[in-house]
Design an enzyme around this catalytic site. Structure first.
Site, PDB file in Angstrom:
ATOM      1  N   SER A  97     -25.735  25.894 -42.086  1.00  0.00           N
ATOM      2  CA  SER A  97     -25.486  24.497 -41.733  1.00  0.00           C
ATOM      3  C   SER A  97     -24.423  23.944 -42.684  1.00  0.00           C
ATOM      4  O   SER A  97     -24.732  23.214 -43.620  1.00  0.00           O
ATOM      5  CB  SER A  97     -26.776  23.672 -41.874  1.00  0.00           C
ATOM      6  OG  SER A  97     -27.814  24.168 -41.071  1.00  0.00           O
ATOM      7  N   GLU A  98     -23.182  24.311 -42.437  1.00  0.00           N
ATOM      8  CA  GLU A  98     -22.142  23.933 -43.395  1.00  0.00           C
ATOM      9  C   GLU A  98     -22.006  22.423 -43.562  1.00  0.00           C
ATOM     10  O   GLU A  98     -21.718  21.941 -44.662  1.00  0.00           O
ATOM     11  CB  GLU A  98     -20.798  24.556 -42.997  1.00  0.00           C
ATOM     12  CG  GLU A  98     -20.626  26.017 -43.414  1.00  0.00           C
ATOM     13  CD  GLU A  98     -21.409  26.997 -42.548  1.00  0.00           C
ATOM     14  OE1 GLU A  98     -21.940  26.566 -41.503  1.00  0.00           O
ATOM     15  OE2 GLU A  98     -21.496  28.176 -42.905  1.00  0.00           O
ATOM     16  N   PHE A 146     -17.113  31.649 -46.393  1.00  0.00           N
ATOM     17  CA  PHE A 146     -15.705  32.023 -46.150  1.00  0.00           C
ATOM     18  C   PHE A 146     -14.928  30.731 -45.933  1.00  0.00           C
ATOM     19  O   PHE A 146     -15.407  29.835 -45.222  1.00  0.00           O
ATOM     20  CB  PHE A 146     -15.581  32.890 -44.904  1.00  0.00           C
ATOM     21  CG  PHE A 146     -16.046  34.321 -45.079  1.00  0.00           C
ATOM     22  CD1 PHE A 146     -15.123  35.363 -45.224  1.00  0.00           C
ATOM     23  CD2 PHE A 146     -17.398  34.624 -45.086  1.00  0.00           C
ATOM     24  CE1 PHE A 146     -15.554  36.674 -45.380  1.00  0.00           C
ATOM     25  CE2 PHE A 146     -17.828  35.937 -45.239  1.00  0.00           C
ATOM     26  CZ  PHE A 146     -16.914  36.973 -45.393  1.00  0.00           C
ATOM     27  N   HIS A 195     -12.055  35.522 -40.835  1.00  0.00           N
ATOM     28  CA  HIS A 195     -12.663  35.675 -42.163  1.00  0.00           C
ATOM     29  C   HIS A 195     -11.615  35.999 -43.221  1.00  0.00           C
ATOM     30  O   HIS A 195     -11.929  36.597 -44.237  1.00  0.00           O
ATOM     31  CB  HIS A 195     -13.728  36.780 -42.154  1.00  0.00           C
ATOM     32  CG  HIS A 195     -14.983  36.415 -41.423  1.00  0.00           C
ATOM     33  ND1 HIS A 195     -15.041  36.319 -40.058  1.00  0.00           N
ATOM     34  CD2 HIS A 195     -16.231  36.102 -41.869  1.00  0.00           C
ATOM     35  CE1 HIS A 195     -16.271  35.986 -39.692  1.00  0.00           C
ATOM     36  NE2 HIS A 195     -17.014  35.838 -40.764  1.00  0.00           N
TER      37      HIS A 195
END
Ligand SMILES: Cc1ncc(C[n+]2csc(CCOP(=O)(O)OP(=O)(O)O)c2C)c(N)n1
Ligand SMILES: [Mg+2]
Lengths: 427, 324
Positions: free
Chosen positions: B59-60, B83, B129
């Site tokens: 849950s950024e 990342f 990424h």
């Protein structure tokens, strides 16, 4: 141990008792909350109004005042030990108090004063907008005052408020002086942030009004942070975070609710369901009937819907919820039904809303309704009149103060980008 | 002095700051029990416990929002975005909330927080990424932007970032994690906004950041064989930007080459080039040359990724163009 998980693996997450459609049509074990009238008067009209919006929930009856944890109906096929909604996690054991009007007389007078102040302030702000003195945009909470007032009255001075761009009232509820708020709306140097934030970003750290946020949903995650910090510091502070019905459909809402529940954070999320986003009825774009309450179960919280136009009810629920959350029992999510009297923002007349919907909600205007109830229970109307006069004078004084204060110093354009007070990005 | 990897330096830096200040907390996905997906936070949970080292859901927004709210109210959070590409899912919190809070509130709100993130390519992870996104952060008023190139700087700059009263985006270049370097004993705290001249030279100024620093140093070595003396400046932070060191070097060499891992358009080198063009034009004896990843996402295959990122050969070639 704070910040460790609120429940062990053995306690399975509770099973939701059913999707909203069934739940709303025949809420098992959920009678209307005693003592709250609930905004059912406009229910049918609202349902009609939403008929054209063929959303997934268009057939749902708007019997949204059936708050409180459900009786325990479980999903068919769910494991027998799966607890029912609201019984398996953070919100276990809490239900909104039955009955209202138990608040001490001076609290109710204060509630009245708060709501009347908000009403007078925002009406004046709207006039000033039409006069061109309030610039840009502003989002009024006219009609929604009981929620900000009820929670504001129940909160302790150390508690944190997080609000949205529709946050004038939440700011007033924390005791921020009217002139500072109006000055901010008018872009004057006496403004709360000297004009750097504007109407949508009212913040007064001094009053623990930790900000008004204009990106839908974001501040729920930030409110969690304040709650986390309070928990870590063991301060006993509770965070109250207000937002609209439309906010329940953005990812941040869901991230924030899960996060708060997982870490059992001391935060109360208050969804002010005014039935509309900007110009779209919430039901036409939402998979469940009760945009917040029907999501609560997904985060281990009880579904709670209250009459947000009843100051007594809001105060009673807020007091109980704050106490519960303060005890360390985890977050709560409360959906308060309400209605904005005006448009979404600026000079929007809100004409997209059905006439009968509007009229039925105007008939449940929280301010005259509360006043009538006060008088009924023995308050001298002359005393309330005196309060009204007092407020009118205070608003007039605040506006005068704003008019007298000049525009902010243009040096502020590059002030406070960084902590050194300026915007220096190089050496 | 002890030799340490860049990855271990990250854990050492966090441990140093958590020991130094009890209000420092670490939050992110897999940072605790697992010790981080890059093993850059190993041992911290054991050392500081679950109240201060918090494993989160994916849950950024919630992670960075929590860091912000906590920073507003007395903590000094260090949040990890696994990342840097994932900034795209929580950029609102970074760019609209964290970066603007002090300004919009007329200085009422202070956000002493650090967002650590693994940035950049070279590890064949493909386009989602591997990006170098430091220029995203650099373009947002209110953020400080740091990117160390050595284990020693990881510690010194991280400490400076944590102790700084402003929000700092701390880019750990993931291709550098296994690299080793000498780190002196004892507490290390640097100052943000000080570039470091890694190699002195007289013919050309080569400005680089993070993983491009060792590459620029290799290029300088190769150029020395052909009699070209290159000065290599490690910027260490983009905001604050050490214009003094860059301008001073260009005044001596008359030539500027930037080496950027980010894609070409609006990369940090464009800002450096414009400053030098505007303020040091008469010191220049040749064109400013920018060596960057092309205006393309990073491909996965080693042959393709190597061809995309600035190589020693391309840096050497860039220097020759500047000197021609
Ligand atoms: C992320 C984001 N999307 C869209 C908007 C534009 N917008 C501002 S208010 C609003 C409606 C929000 O509705 P609701 O949450 O019900 O709150 P209300 O305005 O009714 O109080 C929208 C769509 C925004 N500010 N942020
Ligand atoms: Mg709404």
């Amino acid at each position: 141990m704070f910040l460790s998980r609120s429940r062990s693996g053995a306690e399975a997450p509770r099973g939701e008792k059913g999707v909203s459609r069934q739940a709303a049509e025949a809420p098992p074990g959920q009678g209307p909350r005693p003592g709250t009238e609930g905004p059912t008067g406009g229910a049918d009209e609202r349902a009609e109004g939403r008929e054209m919006s063929a959303g997934a929930t268009s057939s749902v009856g708007p019997e949204r005042d059936s708050g409180g944890p459900p009786g325990g109906t479980q999903l068919q096929g769910a494991a027998p030990d799966v607890p029912a909604a609201g019984q398996g996690a953070a919100g276990r054991g809490w239900s909104p108090p039955a009955g209202t009007g138990t608040a001490p007389a001076q609290v109710r007078i204060s509630l009245y004063r708060q709501m009347a102040t908000m009403r007078a302030f925002e009406k004046r702000a709207y006039d000033l907008f039409l006069e061109g003195l309030v610039k840009g945009t502003s989002h009024l909470g006219l009609g929604q005052e009981a929620i900000a007032a009820g929670f504001g009255e129940a909160m302790r001075p150390g508690d944190y408020t997080f609000a949205t761009y529709r946050g004038h009232n939440h700011c007033l509820a924390r005791g921020v002086p009217m002139a500072r708020i109006m000055g901010e709306l008018m872009g004057r140097s006496n403004g709360l942030m000297a004009g750097k934030g504007g109407s949508m970003h009212l913040t007064s750290v001094e009053h623990n009004m930790m900000g008004s946020y204009a990106i839908v949903g974001a501040h729920l995650t930030i409110a969690n942070g304040a709650a986390w910090s309070a928990k870590l510091r063991g301060s006993g502070q509770v965070t109250v975070c207000f937002f609209g019905d439309g906010t329940t459909n953005i990812g941040a809402f869901h991230e924030a609710l899960n996060f708060a529940s997982v870490y059992s954070l001391p935060v109360v999320f208050v969804c002010e369901n005014n039935l509309w986003m900007e110009y779209t009825p919430i039901q036409s774009v939402t998979a469940v009937a009760r945009p917040a309450a029907d999501r609560a179960g997904a985060y281990g919280l009880p579904p709670v819907v209250i009459d947000g136009n009843d100051a007594d009810a809001v105060y009673a629920v807020a007091s109980s919820a704050l106490e519960w959350v303060r005890s360390g029992a985890g977050p709560l999510l409360i959906e308060a039904l309400t209605y904005r009297h005006g448009g979404h923002s600026r000079a929007d007349p809100g004409k997209y809303r059905p006439e009968d919907e509007l009229s039925s909600w105007l008939a449940r205007d929280p301010l005259p309704r509360f006043r009538a109830r006060l008088v009924e229970s023995g308050t001298d109307p002359a005393m309330l009149d005196a309060i009204d006069l007092d407020i009118d004078a205070a608003v007039a004084r605040a506006v005068e103060e704003c008019r007298a204060s000049g525009p902010p110093d243009t040096n502020l354009v590059t002030a406070d980008v960084f902590a050194d007070g300026g915007a220096t990005w190089r050496r | 002095m002890a030799e340490m990897t860049y990855r271990d330096a990250v854990a050492a830096a966090i441990a140093q700051e958590m020991a130094h200040d009890p209000s420092v907390v670490l939050i992110g996905e897999d940072v605790g029990a697992a010790g981080g997906v890059f093993k850059a936070t190993v041992g911290l949970l054991e050392k500081f416990g679950p109240n201060r080292v918090v494993d989160t859901p994916i849950s950024e927004q919630a992670i960075l929002g929590a860091a912000m709210g906590a920073a507003m109210t007395g903590l000094r959070p260090v949040a990890e975005v696994m990342f840097s590409d994932f900034f795209a899912v929580c950029w609102d919190i970074v760019a609209n909330e964290i970066a603007k809070a002090r300004y919009m509130t007329n200085g009422q709100v202070s956000l002493p927080l650090v967002i650590r993130t693994a940035n950049g390519g070279g590890v064949r992870f493909g386009a989602q990424h591997s990006q170098s996104v430091e220029s995203w952060a650099m373009s947002i008023p209110g953020l400080k932007v740091v990117a160390p190139s050595t284990p020693r700087d990881v510690i010194g700059l991280f400490a400076a970032a944590v102790r700084d009263p402003d929000p700092v985006i701390f880019f750990e270049q993931k291709s550098l994690y296994p690299t080793k370097g000498e780190v002196e004993e004892g507490e290390l705290v640097d100052e943000l906004g000080r570039a470091s001249t890694r190699r002195q030279g007289t013919d050309v100024t080569v400005v680089a950041l993070a993983a491009m620093v060792p590459r620029a140093l290799d290029a300088a070595e190769a150029l020395a064989q052909e009699g070209v003396s290159a000065e290599v400046i490690d910027l260490r932070s983009l905001v604050p930007l050490d214009v003094t060191t860059i301008a001073g070097s260009v005044a001596r060499t008359g030539h500027l080459v930037t080496v950027e891992e980010n894609p070409r358009l609006c990369g940090w080198g464009a800002e450096v080039a414009s400053i030098v063009a505007e303020e040091c034009l008469f010191d220049l004896d040749g064109p400013i040359v920018r060596v960057t990843t092309p205006h393309a996402p990073l491909p996965a295959a080693d042959a393709l990724e190597d061809a995309a990122m600035p190589s020693v050969a391309r840096i050497v070639e860039g220097v020759r163009r500047s000197l021609a």
